[in-house]
Design a protein around this motif. Structure first.
Motif, mmCIF file in Angstrom:
data_model
loop_
_atom_site.group_PDB
_atom_site.id
_atom_site.type_symbol
_atom_site.label_atom_id
_atom_site.label_comp_id
_atom_site.label_asym_id
_atom_site.label_seq_id
_atom_site.Cartn_x
_atom_site.Cartn_y
_atom_site.Cartn_z
ATOM 1 N N ALA A 87 0.830 -1.210 0.000
ATOM 2 C CA ALA A 87 0.000 0.000 0.000
ATOM 3 C C ALA A 87 0.859 1.253 0.000
ATOM 4 O O ALA A 87 0.575 2.216 -0.716
ATOM 5 C CB ALA A 87 -0.928 0.000 1.213
ATOM 6 N N GLU A 88 1.925 1.234 0.785
ATOM 7 C CA GLU A 88 2.813 2.393 0.837
ATOM 8 C C GLU A 88 3.624 2.551 -0.437
ATOM 9 O O GLU A 88 4.162 3.626 -0.706
ATOM 10 C CB GLU A 88 3.761 2.275 2.039
ATOM 11 N N ALA A 89 3.731 1.481 -1.225
ATOM 12 C CA ALA A 89 4.508 1.506 -2.469
ATOM 13 C C ALA A 89 3.627 1.743 -3.690
ATOM 14 O O ALA A 89 4.059 1.500 -4.812
ATOM 15 C CB ALA A 89 5.265 0.185 -2.634
ATOM 16 N N THR A 90 2.411 2.246 -3.479
ATOM 17 C CA THR A 90 1.462 2.430 -4.569
ATOM 18 C C THR A 90 0.752 3.770 -4.410
ATOM 19 O O THR A 90 0.234 4.072 -3.332
ATOM 20 C CB THR A 90 0.412 1.302 -4.578
ATOM 21 N N THR A 91 0.721 4.569 -5.469
ATOM 22 C CA THR A 91 0.024 5.847 -5.392
ATOM 23 C C THR A 91 -1.481 5.624 -5.351
ATOM 24 O O THR A 91 -1.997 4.582 -5.755
ATOM 25 C CB THR A 91 0.356 6.735 -6.602
ATOM 26 N N GLN A 92 -2.175 6.652 -4.879
ATOM 27 C CA GLN A 92 -3.629 6.559 -4.780
ATOM 28 C C GLN A 92 -4.271 6.346 -6.146
ATOM 29 O O GLN A 92 -5.236 5.582 -6.281
ATOM 30 C CB GLN A 92 -4.189 7.836 -4.162
ATOM 31 N N ALA A 93 -3.735 6.987 -7.179
ATOM 32 C CA ALA A 93 -4.327 6.857 -8.512
ATOM 33 C C ALA A 93 -4.296 5.414 -8.994
ATOM 34 O O ALA A 93 -5.264 4.911 -9.573
ATOM 35 C CB ALA A 93 -3.592 7.756 -9.504
ATOM 36 N N ILE A 94 -3.176 4.716 -8.779
ATOM 37 C CA ILE A 94 -3.100 3.312 -9.186
ATOM 38 C C ILE A 94 -3.985 2.462 -8.298
ATOM 39 O O ILE A 94 -4.706 1.578 -8.777
ATOM 40 C CB ILE A 94 -1.643 2.811 -9.136
ATOM 41 N N MET A 95 -3.952 2.717 -6.989
ATOM 42 C CA MET A 95 -4.760 1.912 -6.085
ATOM 43 C C MET A 95 -6.238 2.030 -6.400
ATOM 44 O O MET A 95 -6.996 1.060 -6.293
ATOM 45 C CB MET A 95 -4.496 2.329 -4.638
ATOM 46 N N ASP A 96 -6.667 3.218 -6.829
ATOM 47 C CA ASP A 96 -8.075 3.404 -7.185
ATOM 48 C C ASP A 96 -8.483 2.505 -8.348
ATOM 49 O O ASP A 96 -9.652 2.147 -8.478
ATOM 50 C CB ASP A 96 -8.335 4.868 -7.573
ATOM 51 N N GLY A 97 -7.532 2.176 -9.216
ATOM 52 C CA GLY A 97 -7.844 1.355 -10.380
ATOM 53 C C GLY A 97 -7.763 -0.131 -10.136
ATOM 54 O O GLY A 97 -8.159 -0.927 -10.994
ATOM 55 N N LEU A 98 -7.237 -0.535 -8.985
ATOM 56 C CA LEU A 98 -7.142 -1.961 -8.686
ATOM 57 C C LEU A 98 -8.489 -2.479 -8.215
ATOM 58 O O LEU A 98 -9.215 -1.821 -7.482
ATOM 59 C CB LEU A 98 -6.083 -2.215 -7.611
ATOM 60 N N VAL A 99 -8.811 -3.678 -8.621
ATOM 61 C CA VAL A 99 -10.100 -4.268 -8.295
ATOM 62 C C VAL A 99 -9.941 -5.153 -7.069
ATOM 63 O O VAL A 99 -9.008 -5.948 -6.982
ATOM 64 C CB VAL A 99 -10.627 -5.099 -9.483
ATOM 65 N N GLY A 100 -10.831 -5.011 -6.125
ATOM 66 C CA GLY A 100 -10.749 -5.779 -4.891
ATOM 67 C C GLY A 100 -11.410 -7.131 -5.000
ATOM 68 O O GLY A 100 -11.717 -7.627 -6.083
ATOM 69 N N ALA A 101 -11.668 -7.729 -3.870
ATOM 70 C CA ALA A 101 -12.073 -9.124 -3.804
ATOM 71 C C ALA A 101 -13.526 -9.375 -4.157
ATOM 72 O O ALA A 101 -13.933 -10.521 -4.276
ATOM 73 C CB ALA A 101 -11.800 -9.666 -2.403
ATOM 74 N N GLU A 102 -14.343 -8.315 -4.340
ATOM 75 C CA GLU A 102 -15.754 -8.536 -4.619
ATOM 76 C C GLU A 102 -16.015 -9.033 -6.038
ATOM 77 O O GLU A 102 -17.091 -9.502 -6.353
ATOM 78 C CB GLU A 102 -16.555 -7.245 -4.386
ATOM 79 N N GLY A 103 -15.053 -8.901 -6.946
ATOM 80 C CA GLY A 103 -15.252 -9.344 -8.322
ATOM 81 C C GLY A 103 -15.478 -10.836 -8.407
ATOM 82 O O GLY A 103 -14.965 -11.615 -7.610
ATOM 83 N N THR A 104 -16.262 -11.283 -9.392
ATOM 84 C CA THR A 104 -16.572 -12.704 -9.548
ATOM 85 C C THR A 104 -15.429 -13.454 -10.222
ATOM 86 O O THR A 104 -15.047 -14.543 -9.793
ATOM 87 C CB THR A 104 -17.857 -12.881 -10.373
ATOM 88 N N THR A 105 -14.860 -12.891 -11.292
ATOM 89 C CA THR A 105 -13.807 -13.578 -12.031
ATOM 90 C C THR A 105 -12.470 -13.450 -11.330
ATOM 91 O O THR A 105 -12.016 -12.351 -11.025
ATOM 92 C CB THR A 105 -13.687 -13.010 -13.453
ATOM 93 N N LYS A 106 -11.827 -14.584 -11.067
ATOM 94 C CA LYS A 106 -10.527 -14.618 -10.410
ATOM 95 C C LYS A 106 -9.516 -15.325 -11.306
ATOM 96 O O LYS A 106 -9.872 -16.020 -12.246
ATOM 97 C CB LYS A 106 -10.615 -15.348 -9.064
ATOM 98 N N ILE A 107 -8.246 -15.154 -10.959
ATOM 99 C CA ILE A 107 -7.157 -15.756 -11.733
ATOM 100 C C ILE A 107 -6.410 -16.760 -10.872
ATOM 101 O O ILE A 107 -6.155 -16.514 -9.686
ATOM 102 C CB ILE A 107 -6.176 -14.686 -12.227
ATOM 103 N N GLY A 108 -6.044 -17.883 -11.456
ATOM 104 C CA GLY A 108 -5.179 -18.850 -10.802
ATOM 105 C C GLY A 108 -4.059 -19.239 -11.759
ATOM 106 O O GLY A 108 -3.986 -18.764 -12.885
ATOM 107 N N GLY A 109 -3.189 -20.129 -11.307
ATOM 108 C CA GLY A 109 -2.135 -20.619 -12.184
ATOM 109 C C GLY A 109 -0.876 -19.780 -12.167
ATOM 110 O O GLY A 109 -0.583 -19.101 -11.179
ATOM 111 N N THR A 110 -0.125 -19.816 -13.268
ATOM 112 C CA THR A 110 1.232 -19.261 -13.297
ATOM 113 C C THR A 110 1.403 -18.245 -14.414
ATOM 114 O O THR A 110 1.097 -18.528 -15.575
ATOM 115 C CB THR A 110 2.255 -20.393 -13.507
ATOM 116 N N ASP A 111 1.903 -17.072 -14.069
ATOM 117 C CA ASP A 111 2.351 -16.086 -15.052
ATOM 118 C C ASP A 111 3.858 -16.245 -15.238
ATOM 119 O O ASP A 111 4.605 -16.354 -14.251
ATOM 120 C CB ASP A 111 2.066 -14.657 -14.585
ATOM 121 N N ARG A 112 4.304 -16.270 -16.483
ATOM 122 C CA ARG A 112 5.729 -16.206 -16.793
ATOM 123 C C ARG A 112 6.030 -14.761 -17.214
ATOM 124 O O ARG A 112 5.342 -14.234 -18.097
ATOM 125 C CB ARG A 112 6.094 -17.154 -17.933
ATOM 126 N N ILE A 113 7.013 -14.148 -16.584
ATOM 127 C CA ILE A 113 7.294 -12.740 -16.866
ATOM 128 C C ILE A 113 8.787 -12.553 -17.126
ATOM 129 O O ILE A 113 9.624 -13.007 -16.351
ATOM 130 C CB ILE A 113 6.855 -11.835 -15.695
#
Length: 265
Positions: A87-113
């Protein structure tokens, strides 16, 4: 099936106000509840396999801050879990755009980056990524039902600045697993497990003084990303067949296994 633009991933319509999160005493809340009073987040396991272009060290403090931020933002959007200091490493503008836990669609598995480049100039760090989501999948957070596999190859860019150059963004402390969630969904609880049983993130703040101030993602196919993708999936003829409809190994059920994280924490 999904487009990473804005890192929405099926979730842009589910955006929620930070004020609502604060009222709910989430990880962004000013008041932390004892761990014993917090219901563990439930979901499918997630992991990240990181690699880097020549000259970029995944073990450097700067790369660790960038890796931790990407992983935390993914976790927070899906399950409202984050690494200490997110939270301290994220500006308010970005945090406002992040979606919290109420959303129905979730992600699992592995991202390769792949970290394509990491450049630090004075108080600014710019990091460019290739993101391969072939080994991720979607599930319904209300029932736990798996309903589709990922497939996109995208690019992403993250801009971080030193905290003193950004100003105060303090919102309260965050810790791995400090989150309030409902009990296991009734429809398919056997597929879901508490995040604390599989998420092996850092236990201390690895962000140092870096604060994320901007992030952008898009579906692109630059040559270096394509070459890197093909090393992990030599049997795929990218881009021919690399779509949701034509995916040759698209599972119906159960979801693909979550791969071991690398390099981990």
């Amino acid at each position: 099936m999904r487009n990473r633009r804005g890192h929405a991933r099926f979730r842009s319509a589910l955006a929620i106000a930070v004020a609502g999160l604060l009222a709910g005493c989430s990880v962004l809340g000013a008041k932390e509840e004892p761990l014993s009073a917090v219901q563990p987040t439930l979901g499918y396991p997630r992991s990240w396999i990181w690699s880097a272009a020549p000259g970029v060290s995944l073990q450097s403090a700067d790369a660790a801050a960038a890796r931790a931020w990407v992983e935390s933002s993914d976790l927070y959007q899906d399950t409202r879990v984050s690494y200490p200091g997110f939270a301290e490493a994220t500006t308010q503008a970005i945090m406002d755009g992040l979606v919290g836990a109420e959303g129905t669609t979730k992600i699992g598995g592995t991202d390769r980056i792949l970290i394509r480049s990491l450049t630090v100039t004075n108080d600014e760090m710019r990091v460019r990524f290739c993101v391969d989501s072939w080994d991720t999948f979607y599930f319904d957070g209300s029932t736990g039902d798996f309903f589709g596999a990922g497939f996109d190859l995208s690019t992403s860019e993250l801009l971080m600045r030193r905290g003193a150059a950004v100003g105060s963004v303090i919102r309260g402390k965050t810790s791995l697993g400090r989150t309030i969630q409902p009990a296991a969904p009734a429809g398919n609880p056997g597929h879901l497990v508490p995040s604390t049983s599989w998420l092996k993130g850092p236990t201390t703040n690895v962000f140092a003084d870096w604060v994320a101030t901007w992030r952008d993602s898009d579906i692109k196919t630059p040559a270096d990303c394509v070459a890197w993708f093909k090393r992990s999936h030599p049997g795929l003829n990218y881009p021919t067949g690399y779509t949701a409809e034509k995916r040759p190994n698209r599972p119906a059920a159960p979801p693909p296994p979550t791969l071991p994280a690398s390099p981990g924490w």
